[in-house]
Design a protein around this motif. Structure first.
Motif, PDB file in Angstrom:
ATOM      1  N   ASP A 132       0.664  -1.119   0.164  1.00 18.84           N
ATOM      2  CA  ASP A 132       0.050  -0.112   0.032  1.00 18.84           C
ATOM      3  C   ASP A 132       0.890   1.087  -0.002  1.00 18.84           C
ATOM      4  OD1 ASP A 132      -2.123  -1.459  -0.019  1.00 18.84           O
ATOM      5  OD2 ASP A 132      -2.750  -1.180   1.968  1.00 18.84           O
ATOM      6  N   GLY A 133       2.235   1.143  -0.170  1.00 20.34           N
ATOM      7  CA  GLY A 133       3.084   2.232  -0.241  1.00 20.34           C
ATOM      8  C   GLY A 133       3.665   2.893   0.856  1.00 20.34           C
ATOM      9  N   ALA A 134       3.465   2.186   2.215  1.00 22.48           N
ATOM     10  CA  ALA A 134       3.952   2.585   3.608  1.00 22.48           C
ATOM     11  C   ALA A 134       5.556   2.079   3.470  1.00 22.48           C
ATOM     12  CB  ALA A 134       3.324   1.801   4.699  1.00 22.48           C
ATOM     13  N   ILE A 135       6.443   2.933   4.098  1.00 20.30           N
ATOM     14  CA  ILE A 135       7.891   2.576   3.924  1.00 20.30           C
ATOM     15  C   ILE A 135       8.390   2.726   5.613  1.00 20.30           C
ATOM     16  CG2 ILE A 135       8.680   4.868   3.684  1.00 20.30           C
ATOM     17  CD1 ILE A 135      10.767   3.784   1.758  1.00 20.30           C
TER      18      ILE A 135
ATOM     19  N   GLY B  17      11.962   2.621  15.780  1.00 14.87           N
ATOM     20  CA  GLY B  17      12.108   1.440  16.292  1.00 14.87           C
ATOM     21  C   GLY B  17      11.604   0.416  15.509  1.00 14.87           C
ATOM     22  N   ILE B  18      11.815  -0.920  16.095  1.00 15.54           N
ATOM     23  CA  ILE B  18      11.457  -1.984  15.225  1.00 15.54           C
ATOM     24  C   ILE B  18       9.805  -2.105  15.482  1.00 15.54           C
ATOM     25  CG2 ILE B  18      11.832  -3.921  16.980  1.00 15.54           C
ATOM     26  CD1 ILE B  18      13.213  -5.471  14.571  1.00 15.54           C
ATOM     27  N   LYS B  19       9.530  -1.797  16.495  1.00 23.48           N
ATOM     28  CA  LYS B  19       7.834  -2.004  16.863  1.00 23.48           C
ATOM     29  C   LYS B  19       6.965  -0.857  16.125  1.00 23.48           C
ATOM     30  CE  LYS B  19       8.688  -5.325  20.703  1.00 23.48           C
ATOM     31  NZ  LYS B  19       8.347  -5.428  22.186  1.00 23.48           N
ATOM     32  N   ALA B  20       7.609  -0.065  15.689  1.00 26.02           N
ATOM     33  CA  ALA B  20       6.844   1.321  15.277  1.00 26.02           C
ATOM     34  C   ALA B  20       6.063   1.024  13.982  1.00 26.02           C
ATOM     35  CB  ALA B  20       7.828   2.618  15.306  1.00 26.02           C
ATOM     36  N   GLY B  21       5.502   1.975  13.446  1.00 25.47           N
ATOM     37  CA  GLY B  21       4.710   1.700  12.395  1.00 25.47           C
ATOM     38  C   GLY B  21       5.590   2.667  11.140  1.00 25.47           C
ATOM     39  N   GLY B  22       5.204   2.218   9.979  1.00 22.07           N
ATOM     40  CA  GLY B  22       5.603   3.011   8.904  1.00 22.07           C
ATOM     41  C   GLY B  22       4.864   4.199   8.463  1.00 22.07           C
ATOM     42  N   VAL B  23       5.530   4.963   7.461  1.00 24.51           N
ATOM     43  CA  VAL B  23       5.043   6.218   7.138  1.00 24.51           C
ATOM     44  C   VAL B  23       4.849   6.118   5.718  1.00 24.51           C
ATOM     45  CG1 VAL B  23       6.322   7.601   8.832  1.00 24.51           C
ATOM     46  CG2 VAL B  23       7.482   7.186   6.650  1.00 24.51           C
ATOM     47  N   LYS B  24       4.000   6.986   4.768  1.00 20.58           N
ATOM     48  CA  LYS B  24       3.581   6.974   3.539  1.00 20.58           C
ATOM     49  C   LYS B  24       4.907   7.239   2.652  1.00 20.58           C
ATOM     50  CE  LYS B  24      -0.315   8.182   2.210  1.00 20.58           C
ATOM     51  NZ  LYS B  24      -1.016   6.852   1.803  1.00 20.58           N
ATOM     52  N   GLY B  25       5.194   6.234   1.832  1.00 16.62           N
ATOM     53  CA  GLY B  25       6.501   6.273   0.838  1.00 16.62           C
ATOM     54  C   GLY B  25       5.944   7.205  -0.486  1.00 16.62           C
ATOM     55  N   ILE B  26       4.837   6.683  -0.928  1.00 15.28           N
ATOM     56  CA  ILE B  26       4.347   6.891  -2.223  1.00 15.28           C
ATOM     57  C   ILE B  26       2.797   7.048  -2.090  1.00 15.28           C
ATOM     58  CG2 ILE B  26       4.150   4.659  -3.125  1.00 15.28           C
ATOM     59  CD1 ILE B  26       4.955   5.719  -5.892  1.00 15.28           C
ATOM     60  N   ARG B  27       2.095   8.037  -3.012  1.00 16.16           N
ATOM     61  CA  ARG B  27       0.612   8.058  -2.877  1.00 16.16           C
ATOM     62  C   ARG B  27       0.180   7.333  -3.900  1.00 16.16           C
ATOM     63  NH1 ARG B  27      -1.875  12.145  -5.389  1.00 16.16           N
ATOM     64  NH2 ARG B  27      -0.101  13.532  -5.505  1.00 16.16           N
TER      65      ARG B  27
ATOM     66  N   LEU C 204      10.682   4.107  -5.217  1.00 14.17           N
ATOM     67  CA  LEU C 204       9.343   3.421  -5.148  1.00 14.17           C
ATOM     68  C   LEU C 204       8.633   3.436  -6.257  1.00 14.17           C
ATOM     69  CD1 LEU C 204       9.957   4.729  -2.062  1.00 14.17           C
ATOM     70  CD2 LEU C 204       7.911   3.113  -1.586  1.00 14.17           C
ATOM     71  N   ALA C 205       8.307   2.329  -6.815  1.00 11.39           N
ATOM     72  CA  ALA C 205       7.452   2.334  -8.172  1.00 11.39           C
ATOM     73  C   ALA C 205       6.192   1.611  -7.997  1.00 11.39           C
ATOM     74  CB  ALA C 205       8.455   1.698  -9.212  1.00 11.39           C
ATOM     75  N   SER C 206       5.150   2.208  -8.552  1.00 11.42           N
ATOM     76  CA  SER C 206       3.803   1.224  -8.503  1.00 11.42           C
ATOM     77  C   SER C 206       3.415   0.315  -9.791  1.00 11.42           C
ATOM     78  CB  SER C 206       2.620   2.362  -8.368  1.00 11.42           C
ATOM     79  OG  SER C 206       2.473   3.062  -9.779  1.00 11.42           O
ATOM     80  N   LYS C 207       2.730  -0.239  -9.653  1.00 10.67           N
ATOM     81  CA  LYS C 207       2.206  -1.215 -10.671  1.00 10.67           C
ATOM     82  C   LYS C 207       1.944  -0.585 -12.120  1.00 10.67           C
ATOM     83  CE  LYS C 207       1.406  -5.264  -8.204  1.00 10.67           C
ATOM     84  NZ  LYS C 207       2.452  -6.242  -8.721  1.00 10.67           N
ATOM     85  N   ALA C 208       1.128   0.917 -11.822  1.00  9.26           N
ATOM     86  CA  ALA C 208       0.802   1.530 -12.958  1.00  9.26           C
ATOM     87  C   ALA C 208       1.926   2.166 -13.713  1.00  9.26           C
ATOM     88  CB  ALA C 208      -0.337   2.498 -12.337  1.00  9.26           C
ATOM     89  N   GLY C 209       3.287   2.245 -13.061  1.00 11.88           N
ATOM     90  CA  GLY C 209       4.313   2.814 -13.773  1.00 11.88           C
ATOM     91  C   GLY C 209       4.703   3.931 -13.198  1.00 11.88           C
ATOM     92  N   TYR C 210       4.130   4.584 -12.047  1.00 12.50           N
ATOM     93  CA  TYR C 210       4.924   5.648 -11.350  1.00 12.50           C
ATOM     94  C   TYR C 210       5.937   5.392 -10.424  1.00 12.50           C
ATOM     95  CZ  TYR C 210       0.515   8.199 -13.245  1.00 12.50           C
ATOM     96  OH  TYR C 210      -0.323   8.641 -14.169  1.00 12.50           O
ATOM     97  N   ALA C 211       6.838   6.399 -10.619  1.00 17.04           N
ATOM     98  CA  ALA C 211       8.124   6.042  -9.573  1.00 17.04           C
ATOM     99  C   ALA C 211       8.310   7.371  -8.880  1.00 17.04           C
ATOM    100  CB  ALA C 211       9.214   5.840 -10.410  1.00 17.04           C
ATOM    101  N   ALA C 212       8.419   7.325  -7.511  1.00 18.83           N
ATOM    102  CA  ALA C 212       8.831   8.351  -6.650  1.00 18.83           C
ATOM    103  C   ALA C 212      10.235   8.206  -6.466  1.00 18.83           C
ATOM    104  CB  ALA C 212       7.831   8.515  -5.586  1.00 18.83           C
ATOM    105  N   LEU C 213      10.916   9.281  -6.584  1.00 22.31           N
ATOM    106  CA  LEU C 213      12.417   9.169  -6.172  1.00 22.31           C
ATOM    107  C   LEU C 213      12.918  10.272  -5.479  1.00 22.31           C
ATOM    108  CD1 LEU C 213      15.397   8.442  -8.463  1.00 22.31           C
ATOM    109  CD2 LEU C 213      15.564  10.537  -7.127  1.00 22.31           C
TER     110      LEU C 213
END
Length: 855
Positions: free
Chosen positions: A611-614, A675-685, A656-665
């Protein structure tokens, strides 16, 4: 109670009352020792039965069955096995510091072998048991009727030394348990004497005599503060360690164990050490042998010459009973109540008992001596008027008449008259008169001493001290257990326990993992890799047994796999599912691995979800000490899953690249370390889209991005051609889809010129090298691969493994690099194909090239 004699009571009351009675019985009369003589009822009854039957140290041995029968029939109405087991324990010199029963025959062993049946063994009282039973016939202790009221038995023994501390005790009753270790006889007697002399002394004064436990198996006790605490309050823990020595031989080293902790089963201990050797929990153990014989205990452990002997011994201390914690819980019956006591209270309980015993014994002896004195005085008086006495007796009708005549005519008492009429004629000689006078003088002296004892507490205490000193001299008992103030450091260097060995490790998507020796790998290069038909290889790496493999799954978990823990298989074998080490859920699939050589490496693990989280985590956070289950490394939503894992240096670029062909650099620095138990953040919309891949690159050497699509297409572009953006952006299109069919991005890789990948699909497999494909612009469509026609890619295998080894490539400035690259691209936009256009050759597209069979 009604007329029909039915008792109507609440069940709660009935159960409480009955269980209370039962508990009181087993606390007072079964499981706990008495502070006065240190014995449980069954032990006391065994010693008393042997004493009463004349089964003494000076007599011949008697069958144990006879003693057991006497105990059961007269005093202890329980099973014969329980009585015999208690009797056997009293004879075992590895259980009792000073055995109280001298048994002949097989009385068991330290290996927990059972004793021979009681019909085979023979026993008698040990010499020191007579000190417990001494003066029993002088009304020194209270006697009680036995279970059938046919005879009397002692409720406690006189006990001329503090047996509770000397031999210890162990037992479990209702709500109470006791664990009292043995102590040294000489030390206990010295402390008791000091307490008798100084009734107001403190614990520290007694502790200078009783240093700590003295186990019959010897060994070493460590921790002065812990020992003092346990002795003071009767509860605590002390470390008991085996006695050992290192023996260095020409081709091996040896650990020789000569003493083991108290109540440790030697056979089980040797078996446990050998299991560690057999299971290869540690490397370098060649053989374990029990060489014990009649001369003493000896356990020999053979080790390889290059193994760290002390480190290996520390491992055995941690994982076997070569080292054991003994828990003091000194509970005994005092004044008919269970009480937890330190050595001060126990010694006081014994001294009070001994004062009572000596007082009763002195009273008994005084009464007996006074009675004899009275008789001797009468005999002497009778001899002085012998003719008259004889004449009176001869004139009497019978014995009764003679006694009355003597009492009336000469003022003899009835006791004296009885002694005179029973006197034998030979006693009337002059010699016997002298003996009577000497006896009378001796009686006078004895009576004076006894009166002095009874009249002065100081004299009484001195008598007890004299008797204790006599026992100490009669039964010398050198200390067996060594006391050490400091607890030895037994920390284990885990790395030193592992023998370094190069090998290969393979991991498949379905979780099959195997360690392959270099020899097997080289011998099987032309042999098919062993796996299930529908499985696929995720990683194959050359590594070392000192390294660790982090195995990541699609459910956001990771498995910590030390290489030395893996079982070895051949190249063509299927291997073993990772669940034999770490329990994986059935729906988890392995997506990536990271080989870690050094957890102190200044590197990070980047993880991305569909889902794009990093998320970015320091490699050090993945190190754990327990690894029996998968550990969470990325929190995912219910319908999300982890798709990509990459290593980074902290200053890399991220695509980060999506199946539709969009790449965010963008720069990795936009992603915070968590930390290892924390959640991720949005990497690509993403909008009605999902993540295809995430890749990390070094801005100082960005190389190229090779992307693959389904249906099978390939495209190679400059990383610098992709416009940089901020995190959580939609990104830019990196390929153009034709209107005639839908193309989805499958995967992408950062590749150097000579890097290769293997593509697998329905049409088979093909190796792809980056140098075989020219760079194209972002608007170009991916070219096809004829070998796959319009088929899809099942998976792509990348032989390059992610390795955390502490080496970080030269840092590049992400911002400056992309500004320079953009300027450079504007001036050097021409490609070889455009130069052909200038030379008026027909333009050739990449689609044309891939459709050409020759190409």
């Amino acid at each position: 109670m009604e007329d029909n004699k039915i008792l109507r009571m609440s069940l709660d009351d009935i159960m409480g009352d009955r269980f209370g009675r039962y508990s009181k019985y087993i606390i007072q009369d079964r499981a706990l020792p008495d502070v006065r003589d240190g014995l449980k009822p069954v032990q006391r009854r065994i010693l008393y039965a042997m004493f009463k039957e004349g089964n003494l140290p000076t007599k011949a041995y008697r069958k144990s069955a006879k003693t057991v029968g006497n105990v059961i029939g007269n005093y202890h109405p329980h099973g014969d096995s329980s009585v015999y087991d208690a009797m056997v324990r009293l004879s075992q010199d590895w259980k009792m510091r000073i055995p109280l029963v001298d048994m002949q025959g097989n009385n068991g062993s330290i290996d927990n072998d059972p004793a021979a049946a009681m019909r085979y063994t023979e026993a008698r009282l040990a010499p020191i048991s007579m000190e417990l039973l001494k003066d029993l016939d002088k009304e020194t202790v209270e006697m009680a009727l036995n279970f059938d009221d046919t005879e009397y038995e002692p409720t406690v023994l006189p006990a001329k030394y503090p047996n509770l501390l000397v031999n210890g005790a162990t037992g479990i009753s209702a709500g109470y348990a006791t664990d009292i270790p043995p102590h040294n006889l000489g030390e206990v007697i010295d402390a008791t004497i000091y307490r008798i002399k100084h009734p107001q002394c403190h614990f520290d004064d007694l502790h200078q005599f009783i240093k700590g436990p003295d186990f019959p198996t010897g060994a070493i006790v460590e921790g002065a503060s812990d020992i003092a605490k346990a002795l003071r309050c009767g509860r605590g823990k002390v470390v008991v360690r085996s006695r050992y020595e290192f023996v260095e031989k020409k081709n091996m080293n040896q650990i020789v164990i000569s003493e083991i902790p108290y109540e440790v089963n030697k056979a089980d201990l040797v078996r446990k050490i050998d299991e560690i050797r057999f299971n290869k929990d540690i490397d370098g153990v060649l053989e374990v042998r029990d060489e014990s014989d009649r001369n003493g205990l000896s356990i020999v452990i053979d080790l390889k010459k290059d193994v760290d002997v002390q480190n290996t011994l520390n491992y055995f201390f941690k994982n076997t009973d070569l080292q054991k914690n003994y828990n003091y819980n000194m509970v005994a019956i005092k004044d008919k109540r269970p009480e937890q006591m330190g050595i001060v209270s126990i010694i006081d309980g014994y001294i009070n008992h001994e004062i009572d015993v000596v007082t009763k014994r002195s009273t008994f002896d005084l009464n007996k001596a006074s009675a004899r004195e009275h008789i001797v005085e009468g005999l002497i008086k009778a001899v002085s008027i012998l003719d008259d006495v004889v004449h009176t007796i001869r004139q009497s009708k019978d014995k009764k008449d003679a006694k009355l005549n003597l009492m009336d005519q000469y003022d003899f008492s009835e006791v004296q008259a009885e002694a005179i009429v029973m006197l034998q004629l030979y006693r009337l000689t002059n010699t016997d008169i002298v003996a009577l006078e000497e006896e009378l003088a001796s009686l006078h002296e004895e009576i004076e001493k006894l009166k002095e004892i009874l009249g002065s507490e100081k004299v009484l205490r001195q008598v007890i001290i004299s008797e204790l000193r006599e026992i100490k001299k009669k039964y010398p008992s050198p200390r067996l257990t060594t006391i050490k103030d400091e607890i030895m450091d037994t920390s284990i260097n885990a790395q030193a326990m592992i023998v370094s060995e190069d090998c290969y490790v393979s991991v498949t998507r379905d979780g099959y993992i195997k360690k392959i020796s270099l020899r097997s790998y080289k011998a099987s290069q032309n042999t098919a890799f062993g796996k299930k038909d529908d499985d696929r290889l995720v990683s194959l790496c050359q590594t070392n047994t000192l390294h660790t493999l982090l195995v990541f799954t699609n459910r956001g978990n990771y498995c910590f796999v030390p290489i030395h823990k893996l079982e070895e298989f051949k190249w063509k074998d299927l291997g073993k599912h990772i669940s034999y080490l770490i329990k994986l859920n059935n729906d988890e699939k392995i997506i990536a691995t990271v080989l870690v050589k050094d957890f102190k490496s200044p590197q990070y693990v980047m993880m991305a979800s569909r889902d794009g989280a990093i998320k970015k985590v320091a490699i050090a956070d993945f190190e754990v000490s327990r690894f029996s289950r998968p550990m969470k490394c990325m929190n995912l939503k219910a319908d999300d899953e982890m798709v990509s894992v990459q290593l980074s240096s902290g200053h890399d670029g991220v695509i980060l690249a999506s199946k539709a062909g969009y790449a965010a650099l963008y720069s990795e620095e936009e992603i915070s370390v968590v930390g290892i138990k924390a959640g991720g953040v949005k990497g690509i919309r993403l909008t009605h889209d999902s993540l295809a891949f995430m890749r990390v690159f070094n801005p100082a050497n960005p190389q190229s991005l090779v992307i693959f699509t389904n249906p099978v297409g390939i495209k190679r572009i400059h990383v610098s051609d992709i416009p940089a953006c901020k995190r959580a952006n939609k990104g830019n299109l990196i390929f153009k889809s034709p209107k005639s069919r839908q193309i989805t991005l499958y995967d992408g890789y950062i590749m150097d010129t000579y890097d290769t990948l293997t593509l697998y699909g329905e049409s088979g497999s093909i190796e792809v090298c980056a140098k075989d494909f020219n760079f194209t612009g972002l608007i170009n469509r991916p070219g096809g691969i004829k070998a796959f026609e319009d088929k899809s890619i099942d998976f792509i295998y990348d032989s390059r493994l992610l390795i955390a080894d502490g080496k970080v490539e030269e840092e590049g400035s992400f911002k400056e690099f992309f500004q320079v690259e953009k300027e450079k691209t504007l001036f050097e936009e021409e490609t070889p194909i455009k130069k052909k256009e200038e030379n008026k050759f027909k333009p050739i597209s990449f689609d044309d090239l891939f459709e050409n069979d020759d190409f």
